[in-house]
Write an enzyme that holds these catalytic residues in place. Structure first.
Site, short mmCIF file in Angstrom:
data_model
loop_
_atom_site.label_atom_id
_atom_site.label_comp_id
_atom_site.label_asym_id
_atom_site.label_seq_id
_atom_site.Cartn_x
_atom_site.Cartn_y
_atom_site.Cartn_z
N ASP A 167 -4.30 7.99 -14.99
CA ASP A 167 -4.04 9.42 -15.14
C ASP A 167 -5.21 10.14 -15.83
O ASP A 167 -6.14 10.57 -15.17
CB ASP A 167 -2.72 9.63 -15.90
CG ASP A 167 -2.10 11.00 -15.68
OD1 ASP A 167 -2.68 11.82 -14.94
OD2 ASP A 167 -1.02 11.26 -16.24
N ASP A 168 -5.16 10.28 -17.14
CA ASP A 168 -6.23 10.92 -17.93
C ASP A 168 -6.61 9.95 -19.04
O ASP A 168 -6.21 10.11 -20.21
CB ASP A 168 -5.72 12.24 -18.53
CG ASP A 168 -5.32 13.24 -17.46
OD1 ASP A 168 -6.21 13.94 -16.94
OD2 ASP A 168 -4.12 13.30 -17.13
N HIS A 175 2.07 15.89 -7.80
CA HIS A 175 2.80 15.47 -9.00
C HIS A 175 4.23 15.97 -8.89
O HIS A 175 4.47 17.16 -8.61
CB HIS A 175 2.17 16.09 -10.25
CG HIS A 175 0.86 15.48 -10.65
ND1 HIS A 175 -0.18 15.29 -9.78
CD2 HIS A 175 0.43 15.03 -11.86
CE1 HIS A 175 -1.19 14.75 -10.43
NE2 HIS A 175 -0.85 14.57 -11.71
N HIS A 199 -4.44 7.53 -9.02
CA HIS A 199 -4.02 8.69 -9.84
C HIS A 199 -4.93 8.75 -11.05
O HIS A 199 -4.64 8.19 -12.10
CB HIS A 199 -2.54 8.54 -10.24
CG HIS A 199 -1.96 9.72 -10.93
ND1 HIS A 199 -0.61 10.00 -10.92
CD2 HIS A 199 -2.53 10.72 -11.66
CE1 HIS A 199 -0.37 11.10 -11.60
NE2 HIS A 199 -1.53 11.54 -12.08
N GLU A 253 7.70 13.98 -13.15
CA GLU A 253 7.20 13.50 -14.45
C GLU A 253 8.04 14.16 -15.53
O GLU A 253 8.85 13.52 -16.19
CB GLU A 253 5.71 13.83 -14.62
CG GLU A 253 5.14 13.39 -15.96
CD GLU A 253 3.72 13.88 -16.19
OE1 GLU A 253 3.08 13.34 -17.11
OE2 GLU A 253 3.25 14.82 -15.51
N HIS A 306 -7.46 11.75 -12.92
CA HIS A 306 -8.07 13.08 -13.01
C HIS A 306 -9.44 12.91 -13.64
O HIS A 306 -9.54 12.50 -14.80
CB HIS A 306 -7.20 14.00 -13.86
CG HIS A 306 -5.81 14.17 -13.32
ND1 HIS A 306 -5.49 15.11 -12.37
CD2 HIS A 306 -4.66 13.51 -13.58
CE1 HIS A 306 -4.20 15.03 -12.06
NE2 HIS A 306 -3.67 14.06 -12.79
#
Length: 337
Positions: A278-279, A197, A17, A200, A19
């Protein structure tokens, strides 16, 4: 470096996961802006970092999309991904399944080829340079229409043999998975794997929709599934992988403190949880930082950390025999430490 730090760094792991646009560091934002002659609304790297204080997912997305505007050329996308792979290699990542958001770029007039060819060249370089294997996940933006998702799928047609899966990201609230049921069916018919997703910020029902209507093979995040005992049982029984992102959850106020994170509860319930970043440029850490955060915040030991790493391989889209070899390497690392 402590013994546990060294164990985490050397622990073989997959990242499921990530991005790639979310790995844009402030220094890169300035470098790409200069390269492309773009003005950005920040005077310094420090000012960009100060802006990375988010009250919720939408606060983050606003600056995320603004940052992505500096990405214009094939070279930009190559350099962005190459920098991620360098950091991933230093963190013990041996396989990565990276998400990209073509609509973020096509809406700005950037040709699909510029995006994907830059990413693919960096992926090939990472395999040669670091021995990291990787797959691409093309994510649809859920705040846009299903019609535009179909347009993106059509745009990707010449590269579908180089794309492993499709996903669903961006603003979750008000954009339930059911909105994209038909395009996910179309993607599956083209041989693409499916992730989304869910859970969340959205409710447990969004996780159920992702399972029942999108037919996903992996749930990205999934934290709120814990609110529904029957759903938890279903996820456990099916062996569904959750790609959990602890520092993201902290930064986006999904949890108030890392000490409150449910990652160990997930494992205790039998959920197939994994740890991901994630980011990372926006949320304060790459994948090993996320492992360290939960080890410190929740008191996880080497056995639990190794379980999370095993899950990252068995939950990946790697062929079973290759995933099994990576699991053996995890077991060997644990046995040696």
């Amino acid at each position: 470096m402590t013994d546990l730090d060294a164990f985490i760094t050397g622990l073989p792991k997959a990242e499921l996961h990530l991005h790639i646009e979310g790995s844009l560091e402030p220094e890169q934002m300035f470098a790409f802006a200069r390269r492309n002659g773009i003005s950005i609304p920040y005077a310094s790297v420090e000012e960009v970092r100060a802006a990375y204080a988010f009250g919720n997912l939408q606060d983050f997305l606003d600056i995320y999309y603004a940052g992505a505007d500096v990405l214009r050329t094939r070279a930009d996308f190559h350099d962005l991904a190459a920098a991620y792979f360098d950091r991933a290699a230093a963190d013990g990542v041996v396989h990565a399944e990276i998400m990209f958001d073509p609509q973020t770029h096509s809406d700005r007039g950037i040709p699909f080829a510029e995006v994907i060819e830059g990413l693919l060249s960096a992926m090939e370089e990472a395999e040669t340079r670091h021995g990291i294997s990787s797959n691409l996940i093309m994510s649809f933006l859920r705040h846009l229409s299903e019609e535009t998702a179909f347009e993106t799928l059509a745009m990707a047609e010449p590269w579908l043999d180089r794309i492993m899966a499709v996903g669903l990201d961006s603003s979750e609230l008000g954009h339930p998975p059911e909105k994209f049921a038909r395009v996910f069916t179309a993607a599956a018919a083209r041989g693409l794997r499916l992730v989304a997703h869910a859970g969340e910020e959205g409710p447990p029902d969004y996780v159920k929709q992702a399972l029942d209507l999108l037919k996903v093979e992996r749930i990205d995040h999934g934290n709120r599934a814990l609110e529904d005992n029957a759903l938890v049982d279903r996820l456990v029984q099916s062996g569904m992988t959750l790609t959990v992102c602890p520092l993201s959850n902290l930064k986006l106020c999904v949890v108030d403190r890392i000490e409150d994170h449910p990652i160990d509860r997930m494992l205790a319930l039998g959920l197939k949880a994994t740890v991901n970043s994630d980011d990372p440029a926006y949320f304060g850490g790459y994948v090993a930082d996320n492992y360290r955060a939960i080890a410190a915040g929740r008191g996880l030991g080497k056995a639990e950390l190794a379980e999370l790493a095993r899950n990252s391989f068995t939950g990946s889209f790697l062929p079973a025999d290759i995933a099994r070899k990576h699991v053996e390497q995890v077991d060997a690392w644990l046995a040696a430490h």
